[in-house]
Design a protein around this motif. Structure first.
Motif, short mmCIF file in Angstrom:
data_model
loop_
_atom_site.label_atom_id
_atom_site.label_comp_id
_atom_site.label_asym_id
_atom_site.label_seq_id
_atom_site.Cartn_x
_atom_site.Cartn_y
_atom_site.Cartn_z
N ASP A 26 0.82 -1.21 0.00
CA ASP A 26 0.00 0.00 0.00
C ASP A 26 0.86 1.26 0.00
O ASP A 26 0.47 2.27 -0.59
N GLU A 27 2.02 1.21 0.66
CA GLU A 27 2.92 2.37 0.70
C GLU A 27 3.63 2.59 -0.63
O GLU A 27 4.11 3.69 -0.89
N ILE A 28 3.75 1.53 -1.44
CA ILE A 28 4.54 1.57 -2.68
C ILE A 28 3.70 1.93 -3.89
O ILE A 28 4.16 2.66 -4.78
N ILE A 29 2.47 1.43 -3.95
CA ILE A 29 1.63 1.64 -5.12
C ILE A 29 1.44 3.13 -5.37
O ILE A 29 1.10 3.89 -4.47
N GLY A 30 1.73 3.53 -6.61
CA GLY A 30 1.59 4.93 -6.99
C GLY A 30 2.82 5.79 -6.74
O GLY A 30 2.80 6.99 -6.99
N THR A 31 3.90 5.17 -6.23
CA THR A 31 5.15 5.92 -6.00
C THR A 31 6.17 5.54 -7.06
O THR A 31 5.90 4.72 -7.94
N GLU A 32 7.37 6.09 -6.96
CA GLU A 32 8.44 5.76 -7.90
C GLU A 32 8.88 4.31 -7.80
O GLU A 32 9.53 3.78 -8.70
N TRP A 54 3.76 -5.77 -17.83
CA TRP A 54 3.93 -6.08 -16.42
C TRP A 54 3.95 -4.82 -15.57
O TRP A 54 4.12 -3.71 -16.08
N CYS A 55 3.80 -5.02 -14.26
CA CYS A 55 4.09 -3.96 -13.29
C CYS A 55 4.95 -4.59 -12.20
O CYS A 55 4.88 -5.79 -11.94
N HIS A 101 11.09 -7.68 -5.32
CA HIS A 101 10.01 -7.08 -6.08
C HIS A 101 8.79 -7.99 -6.08
O HIS A 101 8.94 -9.21 -6.12
N GLU A 102 7.61 -7.40 -6.10
CA GLU A 102 6.41 -8.13 -6.48
C GLU A 102 6.13 -7.71 -7.92
O GLU A 102 5.99 -6.52 -8.20
N THR A 103 6.09 -8.67 -8.82
CA THR A 103 5.87 -8.38 -10.24
C THR A 103 4.63 -9.13 -10.70
O THR A 103 4.45 -10.31 -10.40
N ILE A 104 3.79 -8.42 -11.44
CA ILE A 104 2.60 -9.03 -12.04
C ILE A 104 2.75 -8.94 -13.54
O ILE A 104 2.92 -7.84 -14.10
#
Length: 131
Positions: free
Chosen positions: A7-13, A21-22, A38-41
């Protein structure tokens, strides 16, 4: 000690997106621990060609289904929850995501967070000093 949530990472650099992928980068080189996490999708219906010429990568699938191809040998592997692969020989590889494939990835040397695949599927070898 570092404690960090997605939640702290989503939408940041630390939340990097590409066409197929993301990647949410939980631990980076600047943390100074010798690896990045990393969490990669990988998105359903996509094909991603990669070659980590400068890194060793371990990938652990936690959700979804796909197919990994070693582009050098033609060998294919089913990817599903509980399957890990280690690119310890800098193999050229392709991941075909049948569904969204969620993975946890570890890189050595660690990524800085600024890496994206080049035209050959390679992450450049960046350091914090390159910033």
């Amino acid at each position: 000690m570092i404690v960090r949530s997605l939640d702290e990472i989503i939408g940041t650099e630390r939340d990097v997106e590409a066409p197929t992928w993301c990647s949410r980068r939980l631990v980076l080189a600047k943390e100074g621990v010798g690896f990045s996490l990393h969490e990669t999708i990988l998105y359903a219906g996509t094909e991603t060609k990669m070659w980590y010429a400068n890194h060793i990568e371990a990938v652990y699938c936690i959700d979804g289904e796909g197919e990994l191809t070693n582009d050098e040998t033609g060998e294919k592997h089913d990817i599903r929850p509980g399957v890990m692969y280690l690119l310890d020989g800098h193999e050229h590889h392709t991941l075909r995501a049948h569904t969204d494939v969620k993975t946890v990835c570890v890189f050595n040397p660690p990524c800085t967070g600024r890496e994206v695949h080049d035209e050959n599927g390679v992450y450049p070898l960046l350091t914090e000093e390159d910033a």
